[in-house]
Design a protein around this motif. Structure first.
Motif, short mmCIF file in Angstrom:
data_model
loop_
_atom_site.label_atom_id
_atom_site.label_comp_id
_atom_site.label_asym_id
_atom_site.label_seq_id
_atom_site.Cartn_x
_atom_site.Cartn_y
_atom_site.Cartn_z
N VAL A 74 0.83 -1.22 0.00
CA VAL A 74 0.00 0.00 0.00
C VAL A 74 0.86 1.26 0.00
CG1 VAL A 74 -0.25 0.26 2.49
CG2 VAL A 74 -2.11 0.96 0.99
N ARG A 75 2.16 1.11 0.18
CA ARG A 75 3.02 2.29 0.08
C ARG A 75 3.13 2.77 -1.36
NH1 ARG A 75 8.22 0.03 3.01
NH2 ARG A 75 7.69 -1.57 1.49
N ALA A 80 -2.70 2.53 -2.90
CA ALA A 80 -3.28 3.38 -1.86
C ALA A 80 -4.53 4.08 -2.38
CB ALA A 80 -2.25 4.40 -1.37
N PHE A 83 -7.37 1.47 -2.64
CA PHE A 83 -7.85 1.10 -1.32
C PHE A 83 -8.68 2.23 -0.71
CE2 PHE A 83 -7.19 1.42 3.31
CZ PHE A 83 -7.96 0.34 3.69
N ASN A 100 -4.71 -6.43 3.16
CA ASN A 100 -3.46 -7.11 3.49
C ASN A 100 -2.41 -6.83 2.43
OD1 ASN A 100 -4.24 -8.60 5.89
ND2 ASN A 100 -5.54 -9.81 4.55
N ASN A 101 -1.19 -6.58 2.90
CA ASN A 101 -0.07 -6.35 1.99
C ASN A 101 0.66 -7.66 1.75
OD1 ASN A 101 -0.11 -3.65 3.90
ND2 ASN A 101 0.24 -3.23 1.77
N ALA B 80 0.98 5.35 5.19
CA ALA B 80 1.10 4.06 4.50
C ALA B 80 2.24 3.25 5.12
CB ALA B 80 1.35 4.28 3.00
N GLU B 87 0.42 -3.75 9.99
CA GLU B 87 -0.39 -4.83 9.42
C GLU B 87 0.43 -6.13 9.42
OE1 GLU B 87 -1.61 -7.58 6.61
OE2 GLU B 87 -0.21 -6.15 5.77
#
Lengths: 345, 345
Positions: A74-75, A80, A83, A100-101, B80, B87
């Motif tokens: 998500v970075r 991002a 989401f 979830n990453n 993020a 997470e």
DNA sequence: CAGATATTTTTAACCGGTTACAAACCGAAA
DNA sequence: TTTCGGTTTGTAACCGGTTAAAAATATCTG
């Protein structure tokens, strides 16, 4: 210890002198409850600030009101954006979105899916990661396919799994716009700096690149098509250096995403050239970073709000068992900024 | 329709010819089950790919194994980073982390908190947003405080709420490093480009700026301290323009985050000056974007992995009812890149 | 081998809601 | 007043796991 003892619907019912059924009806706003009882119960609910347990409700309704989402990292601004939009829309529909990453690691992708099954998510939205690979890794394919038989799986991308829903961006159109933009400005020596070629977007973009170049009667030179590997600015920088070392470097570069475009920009500036005066650049994603560089980078733009909406709408319709599009392709556009210049013939 | 009928622990028990208690014990790996039964049951579990419902387990154990997280906007790389780390760690501890984007809107922050209460999250991690404001908005304070009495609330930041846990970065130290770095390079005219002054980081940084300048025997000029408003690159650009229009502009600028630093860089370049030759820049956050600009921007660095670990560790310890630090301050460092230059006396 | 003890397994209650169904209530018509 | 239909309320089963306590079985002693 965790939590102090929570108040339950039984406590409310006892204190109000009614049954739990009545309290339940009031809480879920069902009709057929007399106003005086409704007031009396509501007052007690407010007094204790009672909030019914979503867990208990979930069990009795056998539905979780949760949607799962997988993304590599998500970075990365692209994920991002998706989401953020989906989370907002899910909340409006009273759903929770769990992200979830996966870092595109097979073991993690599979582990997350298994955990999401335990959580009884009602749908799964998969963004990028292994789902973008061609071909799909067998074990991953098998896991996802098995899951898709139980609940709707929505892929944000393109992927040959017949039992999944797909929502994807028209990367070919984006590439077409980029090439035409540069061709219109008089560029003939156009390069394409791309990432891993086993990713479907790369393949789509590359095919569209060749096709549009041909349409524009421009030669596609093999040395102008650079596989830079990863999708980050380092790769962009290295790839661009390679292009600049050619005896006849391109006058314009299309990078497969903004990070690589930013890397390419750095390479150009460091070798003493100017953008857009010597070389023009177009990126993909139209993310924030296109406005952080000097000059700002023209980039293929996606409507993230629409993207998010289609993903969530598809998931919700499918959860509801309603008929809905199995494959949706979303339009792209080109945001023209400052990184491209007309060149003289 | 949603989901096809799921298999339950009863089905497994029936087929294996044992009680649900035995199946439950096998699934949760409790000792005191004979190996032969264990094998027999496991085989059936595997055969159907049975995964026990986290919802049912949650109800019977009255714990959700979920931690909630609030942040203003995950598109901001700072959040993020934190979310990604948390997470990952939460998953390792068999927890699920649910992230909500609040956009610093009071109505949303409150609505999310109420929803998280319904979900019976075992802890809440609050990153930025209204929690950063000084003073705290009363209604928000009240909601958060009420929540903190039931479950542990961990603030990623500083905030005067006695019943919350706090983990924050040593922004003062970061500022100190930045000022000293510039002072060592010979800079005397140093400016500070900051964001909203009702945010605690701004106040901490500003105080540290003044203090360190004094320690270095440098004058703090009022016109070098610019409130640029929002924390984005536009603000940085506007603020920097204002600084450049002074009769005696600064030779170095510290920006309150990297976005503003990037904006400042643009303003400088557009007005025909060079970085670092004419003006030096230091940012805060050491995010990806410091490597996308030309030159790369020196920036105050945070150890996000440590930050995430402290947040999750604090939450888990507090959930467990164990004694743990109510206030943790994490060190910062300065990552020197290319945006600062020694100047001659 | 009986009796005591240790181990394994089952029974059944419980977690906190929802909801089908039954019961009670209420006003109107017969 | 009784009967009837509609509305409101209550009873109790159910969702799918966990676990305390009881029961059954295995193991150990003398």
């Amino acid at each position: 210890m965790a939590v102090q003892k929570e108040i339950t619907i039984y406590d409310i019912a006892r204190e109000a002198g009614v049954s739990t059924a009545t309290v339940s009806r009031i809480l879920s706003n069902t009709t057929g409850v007399k106003q005086d009882k409704r007031n009396r119960v509501q007052a007690i609910v407010d007094k204790y600030n009672f909030k019914p347990s979503a867990i208990a409700r979930g069990l009795s309704e056998t539905r979780s009101k949760v949607i799962g989402m997988l993304c590599p990292d998500v970075r990365n601004a692209y994920y991002a954006n998706i989401f953020m939009e989906c989370e907002r829309l899910a909340f409006e529909k009273d759903y929770t979105l769990v992200l979830n990453n996966t870092f595109t690691r097979e073991s993690l992708e599979v582990a997350f899916i298994e955990k999401l099954i335990e959580q009884r998510v009602e749908s799964l939205i998969v963004c990028g990661g292994l789902a973008d690979w061609r071909p799909l890794p067998p074990r991953y394919r098998e896991t996802l396919s098995r899951f898709a038989k139980r609940i709707p799986v929505v892929i944000a991308g393109k992927c040959d799994m017949e039992n999944c829903y797909q929502v994807c961006l028209n990367h070919a159109e984006g590439m077409r716009l980029a090439v035409k933009h540069l061709a219109t400005l008089g560029h003939k020596r156009i390069a394409f700096l791309h990432g891993y070629s086993f990713i479907y977007q790369t393949q789509d973009k590359l095919a569209a690149f060749r096709l549009t170049m041909e349409e524009e009667n421009l030669p596609t030179r093999d040395e102008y098509i650079v596989d830079a590997g990863e999708f980050n600015e380092q790769s962009g920088l290295m790839g661009m250096k390679r292009l600049l070392s050619l005896t006849e470097p391109p006058t314009a570069v299309i990078a497969t995403n903004d990070l690589m475009a930013a890397g390419a920009l750095q390479a150009i500036l460091r070798l003493g050239y100017a953008v857009p005066n010597d070389i023009s650049i177009v990126g993909f994603d139209d993310s924030l970073i296109t406005d952080l560089t000097e000059p700002h980078i023209s980039s293929v733009h996606y409507d993230y709000a629409l993207y998010g909406k289609m993903l969530i709408d598809t998931a919700l319709l499918a959860i509801d068992g309603q008929e809905c599009e199995r494959f949706t392709m979303l339009p792209t556009s080109l945001t023209v900024k400052e990184s491209c210049r007309k060149i003289e013939a």
